[in-house]
Each structure stands twice: as structure tokens, then as C-alpha cells.
Design a protein around this motif. Structure first.
Motif, PDB file in Angstrom:
ATOM      1  N   LEU A  95       0.833  -1.205   0.000  1.00 38.85           N
ATOM      2  CA  LEU A  95       0.000   0.000   0.000  1.00 38.85           C
ATOM      3  C   LEU A  95       0.869   1.256   0.000  1.00 38.85           C
ATOM      4  CD1 LEU A  95      -2.825   1.321   0.264  1.00 38.85           C
ATOM      5  CD2 LEU A  95      -2.506   1.208   2.762  1.00 38.85           C
ATOM      6  N   VAL A  96       1.856   1.284   0.863  1.00 31.55           N
ATOM      7  CA  VAL A  96       2.733   2.456   0.970  1.00 31.55           C
ATOM      8  C   VAL A  96       3.502   2.670  -0.330  1.00 31.55           C
ATOM      9  CG1 VAL A  96       4.795   3.367   2.108  1.00 31.55           C
ATOM     10  CG2 VAL A  96       2.950   2.372   3.471  1.00 31.55           C
ATOM     11  N   ALA A  97       4.054   1.598  -0.889  1.00 34.34           N
ATOM     12  CA  ALA A  97       4.841   1.724  -2.115  1.00 34.34           C
ATOM     13  C   ALA A  97       4.002   2.339  -3.235  1.00 34.34           C
ATOM     14  CB  ALA A  97       5.378   0.363  -2.542  1.00 34.34           C
ATOM     15  N   PHE A  98       2.760   1.887  -3.370  1.00 35.35           N
ATOM     16  CA  PHE A  98       1.937   2.401  -4.474  1.00 35.35           C
ATOM     17  C   PHE A  98       1.437   3.813  -4.184  1.00 35.35           C
ATOM     18  CE2 PHE A  98      -1.523   3.031  -7.361  1.00 35.35           C
ATOM     19  CZ  PHE A  98      -1.120   2.361  -8.503  1.00 35.35           C
ATOM     20  N   VAL A  99       0.943   4.058  -2.977  1.00 37.72           N
ATOM     21  CA  VAL A  99       0.391   5.384  -2.655  1.00 37.72           C
ATOM     22  C   VAL A  99       1.483   6.452  -2.720  1.00 37.72           C
ATOM     23  CG1 VAL A  99      -0.648   6.789  -0.838  1.00 37.72           C
ATOM     24  CG2 VAL A  99      -1.518   4.498  -1.283  1.00 37.72           C
ATOM     25  N   VAL A 100       2.635   6.168  -2.137  1.00 36.86           N
ATOM     26  CA  VAL A 100       3.735   7.132  -2.174  1.00 36.86           C
ATOM     27  C   VAL A 100       4.213   7.331  -3.616  1.00 36.86           C
ATOM     28  CG1 VAL A 100       6.117   7.585  -1.457  1.00 36.86           C
ATOM     29  CG2 VAL A 100       4.473   6.658   0.180  1.00 36.86           C
ATOM     30  N   GLY A 101       4.313   6.227  -4.356  1.00 40.93           N
ATOM     31  CA  GLY A 101       4.723   6.337  -5.758  1.00 40.93           C
ATOM     32  C   GLY A 101       3.753   7.167  -6.570  1.00 40.93           C
ATOM     33  N   ASP A 102       2.456   6.961  -6.338  1.00 38.44           N
ATOM     34  CA  ASP A 102       1.438   7.728  -7.051  1.00 38.44           C
ATOM     35  C   ASP A 102       1.495   9.203  -6.668  1.00 38.44           C
ATOM     36  OD1 ASP A 102      -0.956   7.789  -8.792  1.00 38.44           O
ATOM     37  OD2 ASP A 102      -1.989   8.341  -6.943  1.00 38.44           O
ATOM     38  N   PHE A 103       1.790   9.470  -5.401  1.00 37.04           N
ATOM     39  CA  PHE A 103       1.833  10.849  -4.903  1.00 37.04           C
ATOM     40  C   PHE A 103       3.015  11.635  -5.481  1.00 37.04           C
ATOM     41  CE2 PHE A 103       3.179  14.008  -1.723  1.00 37.04           C
ATOM     42  CZ  PHE A 103       2.016  14.766  -1.617  1.00 37.04           C
ATOM     43  N   VAL A 104       4.158  10.983  -5.601  1.00 37.18           N
ATOM     44  CA  VAL A 104       5.366  11.697  -6.059  1.00 37.18           C
ATOM     45  C   VAL A 104       5.560  11.634  -7.569  1.00 37.18           C
ATOM     46  CG1 VAL A 104       6.515  11.250  -3.862  1.00 37.18           C
ATOM     47  CG2 VAL A 104       6.902   9.675  -5.776  1.00 37.18           C
ATOM     48  N   SER A 105       4.781  10.799  -8.263  1.00 41.15           N
ATOM     49  CA  SER A 105       4.965  10.643  -9.717  1.00 41.15           C
ATOM     50  C   SER A 105       4.781  11.970 -10.448  1.00 41.15           C
ATOM     51  CB  SER A 105       3.965   9.630 -10.271  1.00 41.15           C
ATOM     52  OG  SER A 105       4.274   8.338  -9.816  1.00 41.15           O
ATOM     53  N   GLY A 106       5.749  12.266 -11.297  1.00 36.53           N
ATOM     54  CA  GLY A 106       5.667  13.472 -12.100  1.00 36.53           C
ATOM     55  C   GLY A 106       5.887  14.749 -11.327  1.00 36.53           C
ATOM     56  N   THR A 107       6.359  14.663 -10.087  1.00 37.08           N
ATOM     57  CA  THR A 107       6.624  15.852  -9.271  1.00 37.08           C
ATOM     58  C   THR A 107       8.110  15.917  -8.948  1.00 37.08           C
ATOM     59  OG1 THR A 107       6.346  14.755  -7.121  1.00 37.08           O
ATOM     60  CG2 THR A 107       4.347  15.526  -8.229  1.00 37.08           C
ATOM     61  N   HIS A 109       8.980  16.137  -5.636  1.00 38.52           N
ATOM     62  CA  HIS A 109       9.019  15.889  -4.191  1.00 38.52           C
ATOM     63  C   HIS A 109      10.293  15.139  -3.831  1.00 38.52           C
ATOM     64  CE1 HIS A 109       5.150  17.527  -3.327  1.00 38.52           C
ATOM     65  NE2 HIS A 109       4.500  16.675  -4.115  1.00 38.52           N
ATOM     66  N   GLY A 110      10.860  15.496  -2.692  1.00 38.03           N
ATOM     67  CA  GLY A 110      12.109  14.883  -2.268  1.00 38.03           C
ATOM     68  C   GLY A 110      11.914  13.668  -1.391  1.00 38.03           C
ATOM     69  N   VAL A 111      13.025  13.169  -0.885  1.00 35.65           N
ATOM     70  CA  VAL A 111      13.034  11.953  -0.067  1.00 35.65           C
ATOM     71  C   VAL A 111      12.260  12.151   1.230  1.00 35.65           C
ATOM     72  CG1 VAL A 111      14.513  10.382   1.226  1.00 35.65           C
ATOM     73  CG2 VAL A 111      15.203  11.138  -1.053  1.00 35.65           C
ATOM     74  N   LEU A 112      12.421  13.314   1.875  1.00 37.72           N
ATOM     75  CA  LEU A 112      11.776  13.542   3.172  1.00 37.72           C
ATOM     76  C   LEU A 112      10.252  13.478   3.059  1.00 37.72           C
ATOM     77  CD1 LEU A 112      13.965  16.379   4.736  1.00 37.72           C
ATOM     78  CD2 LEU A 112      13.986  13.930   5.231  1.00 37.72           C
ATOM     79  N   VAL A 113       9.712  14.041   1.999  1.00 37.65           N
ATOM     80  CA  VAL A 113       8.258  14.005   1.796  1.00 37.65           C
ATOM     81  C   VAL A 113       7.788  12.564   1.603  1.00 37.65           C
ATOM     82  CG1 VAL A 113       6.377  14.682   0.257  1.00 37.65           C
ATOM     83  CG2 VAL A 113       8.151  16.331   0.855  1.00 37.65           C
ATOM     84  N   ALA A 114       8.516  11.799   0.784  1.00 39.23           N
ATOM     85  CA  ALA A 114       8.145  10.405   0.520  1.00 39.23           C
ATOM     86  C   ALA A 114       8.217   9.568   1.796  1.00 39.23           C
ATOM     87  CB  ALA A 114       9.059   9.811  -0.546  1.00 39.23           C
ATOM     88  N   VAL A 115       9.299   9.721   2.550  1.00 40.98           N
ATOM     89  CA  VAL A 115       9.461   8.948   3.787  1.00 40.98           C
ATOM     90  C   VAL A 115       8.394   9.334   4.805  1.00 40.98           C
ATOM     91  CG1 VAL A 115      10.961   8.552   5.774  1.00 40.98           C
ATOM     92  CG2 VAL A 115      11.925   8.532   3.457  1.00 40.98           C
ATOM     93  N   GLY A 118       5.077   7.791   3.760  1.00 45.27           N
ATOM     94  CA  GLY A 118       5.093   6.346   3.962  1.00 45.27           C
ATOM     95  C   GLY A 118       5.019   5.966   5.430  1.00 45.27           C
ATOM     96  N   VAL A 119       5.777   6.666   6.256  1.00 46.37           N
ATOM     97  CA  VAL A 119       5.770   6.373   7.692  1.00 46.37           C
ATOM     98  C   VAL A 119       4.404   6.690   8.304  1.00 46.37           C
ATOM     99  CG1 VAL A 119       6.686   7.163   9.914  1.00 46.37           C
ATOM    100  CG2 VAL A 119       8.253   6.599   8.042  1.00 46.37           C
ATOM    101  N   ALA A 120       3.770   7.773   7.846  1.00 44.61           N
ATOM    102  CA  ALA A 120       2.452   8.134   8.361  1.00 44.61           C
ATOM    103  C   ALA A 120       1.403   7.062   8.036  1.00 44.61           C
ATOM    104  CB  ALA A 120       2.021   9.483   7.786  1.00 44.61           C
ATOM    105  N   LEU A 245       8.216   2.681   6.354  1.00 43.30           N
ATOM    106  CA  LEU A 245       9.546   3.012   5.854  1.00 43.30           C
ATOM    107  C   LEU A 245       9.998   1.992   4.813  1.00 43.30           C
ATOM    108  CD1 LEU A 245      12.182   4.628   5.951  1.00 43.30           C
ATOM    109  CD2 LEU A 245      12.868   3.250   7.945  1.00 43.30           C
ATOM    110  N   ALA A 246       9.721   0.703   5.084  1.00 43.01           N
ATOM    111  CA  ALA A 246      10.093  -0.354   4.138  1.00 43.01           C
ATOM    112  C   ALA A 246       9.365  -0.190   2.804  1.00 43.01           C
ATOM    113  CB  ALA A 246       9.781  -1.723   4.744  1.00 43.01           C
ATOM    114  N   GLY A 247       8.096   0.227   2.848  1.00 39.96           N
ATOM    115  CA  GLY A 247       7.350   0.452   1.604  1.00 39.96           C
ATOM    116  C   GLY A 247       7.944   1.579   0.777  1.00 39.96           C
ATOM    117  N   THR A 248       8.380   2.643   1.454  1.00 40.48           N
ATOM    118  CA  THR A 248       9.020   3.750   0.740  1.00 40.48           C
ATOM    119  C   THR A 248      10.347   3.302   0.132  1.00 40.48           C
ATOM    120  OG1 THR A 248       8.024   5.288   2.332  1.00 40.48           O
ATOM    121  CG2 THR A 248       9.797   6.138   0.950  1.00 40.48           C
ATOM    122  N   LEU A 249      11.099   2.501   0.885  1.00 41.45           N
ATOM    123  CA  LEU A 249      12.376   1.993   0.373  1.00 41.45           C
ATOM    124  C   LEU A 249      12.155   1.011  -0.775  1.00 41.45           C
ATOM    125  CD1 LEU A 249      14.395   1.476   3.691  1.00 41.45           C
ATOM    126  CD2 LEU A 249      14.451   3.408   2.097  1.00 41.45           C
TER     127      LEU A 249
END
Length: 348
Positions: A95-107, A109-115, A118-120, A245-249
Motif C-alpha cells: 500500500l505504501v509503495a503504491f500510494v507514495v509512488g502515485d503521490f510523487v509521480s511526475g513531481t 518531491h524529495g526523499v523527506l516528503v516520501a518517507v 510512507g511512515v504516516a 519506511l520499508a514500503g518507501t524503500l
């Protein structure tokens, strides 16, 4: 006339005897040394058959693939030592991998936003599990099996059969999964840092040792005044955070993500923890052993690929290791109980 103030009865303390603690530590060290020995033998035999197995790229791939599993195993250890289990971590990763990926796609956004995102998400999933198990009293197996399917369904609903390609993910995030510091990839560094921090906390702080007290004897822990519900909730929350965190990684490592990419990983995580010496009945084990278990399982998968053996055998071997580890835990527990009973009779 002098008033006599009655003192309240002292609360019993949950503390294992020196002999019992020493025996348990000895067993844990033996288990971890055994895993390390098995790893050495496995790598040595495979290298003899195929010398390219120990190439720089091959070793890097093993550690990169083991890093995410080890991170999940550290979080699972916190839960298992309290006599609980979390079967939803694989779904949380997906879930985290897809949602974070969808959120940052085409933007941009840096690592801190993605992490942070994902952690939230992971923390929210862990919080739901923890509240249902600790405060509502629902069995952990039922709760986390239910949330596993709920999260999978939510993931498929959000994905709608689409996928995220690496070309859409910002380069800064991809560099987190494939970059390095002084030649050492970021992912193993992150996993080792988390493992050392959690291991130090469990070993050195009284609140950390309370997780083991709960798993060893919930009734004694309750009499000692340990906040059982709060500790169990904390364990699930930490497991959720690490799964996030693992999903973001995962996104940073692979770039391309489909719905529910980590399906079935919950069993690998449990296997890594149990094979690593964490007793499924709680109260015993270390995050170091769990991480070694994750490395062993990942190495077995790489060995089968190098030797061109059917991947089916990886699942069979992991299942066999799980059965052997649980059987070994049971035999060791019986042996420890027999030794301690004889010691008590001798000194009684």
C-alpha cells in the motif's frame, strides 16, 4: 500519641533469575551463531559451484534485497516478543509503495516528503492493529489477518490495475534505493542503523525490557505494574512505522510498482523472525537474530536463482526452516524448564 502509617505492599518485580537469564542468553547466542554458520556454508558451497556468486554485484544485490526484509523483521520482533503477531506488514508495504509512488509521480518531491508520507500510512495501519489487539482484546491473529485483506482490497481499489514506472519517480527518491555512501548502499546502512537502535533500546532501557516481561509472563507483568496495553500498542505502532519506511524503500529500490507488490512477504517476515531465534510464544529473541534470519532467507533465494533451481523450492525451504525453528524452540523450552526445575529442587 504517635500515628502508625501503614505502608502499601511492595509490587512484585518481573525479573528472570540470573541462572535462567544466562541459559536463555546462551541459547540465543548459539542460535545466532548457527545461522551465521549456515550462511557461511551456504555461500561457500554455492561459490564453489558458481564462482560468480560472490561477485561485487552479487553480494550487493543480496544485501539490498535483504535490507527491506530485515527492516520488517525488526518491527515484527517487537510484536512477537509480546506474544502477538502482525500478518499485515506485507500488505502495508504494498500500500505504501503504491500510494507514495502515485503521490510523487511526475513531481519534484524529495526523499523527506516520501518517507514522511510512507511512515504516516504505516503508523496509521499499526495504530489500528494495536488498538484492536491491546485495548479491544481481539486476538492478534484475527485482527492482522483481517487488516491484511482490508489493506489489500484498498490497495487494489486505489491502483485500479495501473502501475507506476520508474520514469515517473523523482530521481532523488530512486537514488535512495540505488545510491551509496563511500561504496556502501544506503539501504543496508538504514537497516543496520534501525536494527542497532532498536536492539540497544530493548537491551538497555527498562521500558524496552518490559516487552520481554510481557511475553514471558503477562500475569506477572500485570502484577508488576507494567502498562501492558500501552507496550503492545507501541509494538504494533513501531512495526507499522517500519513497514511504512520499508514500503518507501521498496519504491526507491525498484521504481516500478504494481498493486500489492509485497504479497506473501508477511510469511517471509515471520519466518525470518522465528528462524532468527525469536520464540513465537514470546519473551525470547533479539532483533540481531531476526535480521540474520532475513539475510539467510534472502541468500537462499539468491542461491536458487544462481543454481537455476525452481523458485518453488524457496517456499518449501522457508517452510521447512520455520518448522525446524519452532520445533527447536519447543525442545529448548522443555530443556530449560527441566534444568531450572532440577536447580530449584537442589536449592530448595
Amino acid at each position: 500519641m504517635t500515628a502508625v502509617v501503614e505502608q502499601p505492599p511492595a509490587q512484585p518485580k518481573v525479573k528472570a533469575g540470573g541462572g535462567e537469564r544466562g541459559l536463555i542468553d546462551l541459547v540465543l547466542r548459539f542460535r545466532e551463531a548457527g545461522i551465521l554458520g549456515a550462511l557461511v556454508v551456504l555461500v561457500a558451497v554455492t561459490t564453489v559451484i558458481n564462482p560468480r556468486f560472490l561477485s561485487a554485484q552479487g553480494v550487493e544485490d543480496i544485501f539490498l534485497n535483504a535490507s527491506i526484509l530485515a527492516l520488517l523483521a525488526v518491527g515484527q520482533t517487537l510484536v512477537v516478543v509480546t506474544r502477538n503477531i502482525d500478518l499485515s506488514v506485507g500488505s502495508v508495504v504494498g500500500l505504501v509503495a503504491f500510494v507514495v509512488g502515485d503521490f510523487v509521480s511526475g513531481t519534484q518531491h524529495g526523499v523527506l516528503v516520501a518517507v514522511a508520507l510512507g511512515v504516516a500510512i504505516g503508523a496509521a495501519c499499526g495504530l489500528v492493529n494495536g488498538l484492536l489487539v491491546s485495548f479491544c482484546g481481539v486476538p492478534a491473529l484475527v485482527v492482522t489477518l483481517g487488516t491484511l485483506y482490508v489493506i489489500q482490497g484498498l490497495n487494489h481499489y486505489i491502483a485500479h490495475g495501473e502501475q507506476i514506472s520508474a520514469a515517473e519517480v523523482p530521481g532523488a527518491i530512486l537514488s535512495l534505493g540505488n545510491g551509496d555512501l563511500l561504496g556502501i548502499p544506503y539501504l543496508p546502512l538504514i537497516s543496520v542503523a534501525v536494527m542497532l537502535a532498536v536492539g540497544y533500546y530493548l537491551r538497555s532501557y527498562s521500558s524496552g525490557r518490559e516487552f520481554y516481561a510481557i511475553g514471558s509472563s503477562p500475569e506477572a507483568a500485570r502484577l508488576a505494574g507494567i502498562p501492558i496495553r500501552r507496550r503492545v500498542l507501541t509494538a504494533y505502532l513501531a512495526a507499522g512505522v517500519l513497514a511504512g519506511l520499508a514500503g518507501t524503500l521498496w519504491l526507491a529500490r525498484f521504481g516500478t510498482v504494481v498493486a500489492d507488490p509485497a504479497r506473501g512477504w508477511e510469511l517471509d517476515v515471520v519466518a525470518a523472525v522465528v528462524v532468527g531465534g525469536v520464540a513465537i510464544v514470546g519473551g525470547v529473541g533479539t532483533v540481531y537474530g531476526a535480521a540474520l534470519g532475513a539475510l539467510l532467507i534472502t541468500t537462499i533465494g539468491s542461491v536458487l536463482v544462481v543454481l537455476k533451481i525452481n523458485p518453488f523450492w524457496q517456499e518449501a525451504i522457508v517452510g521447512l526452516l520455520l518448522l525446524l525453528a519452532i520445533s527447536a524452540d519447543r525442545l529448548v523450552a522443555l530443556r530449560l524448564a527441566r534444568v531450572l526445575r532440577k536447580r530449584n529442587v537442589r536449592h530448595g
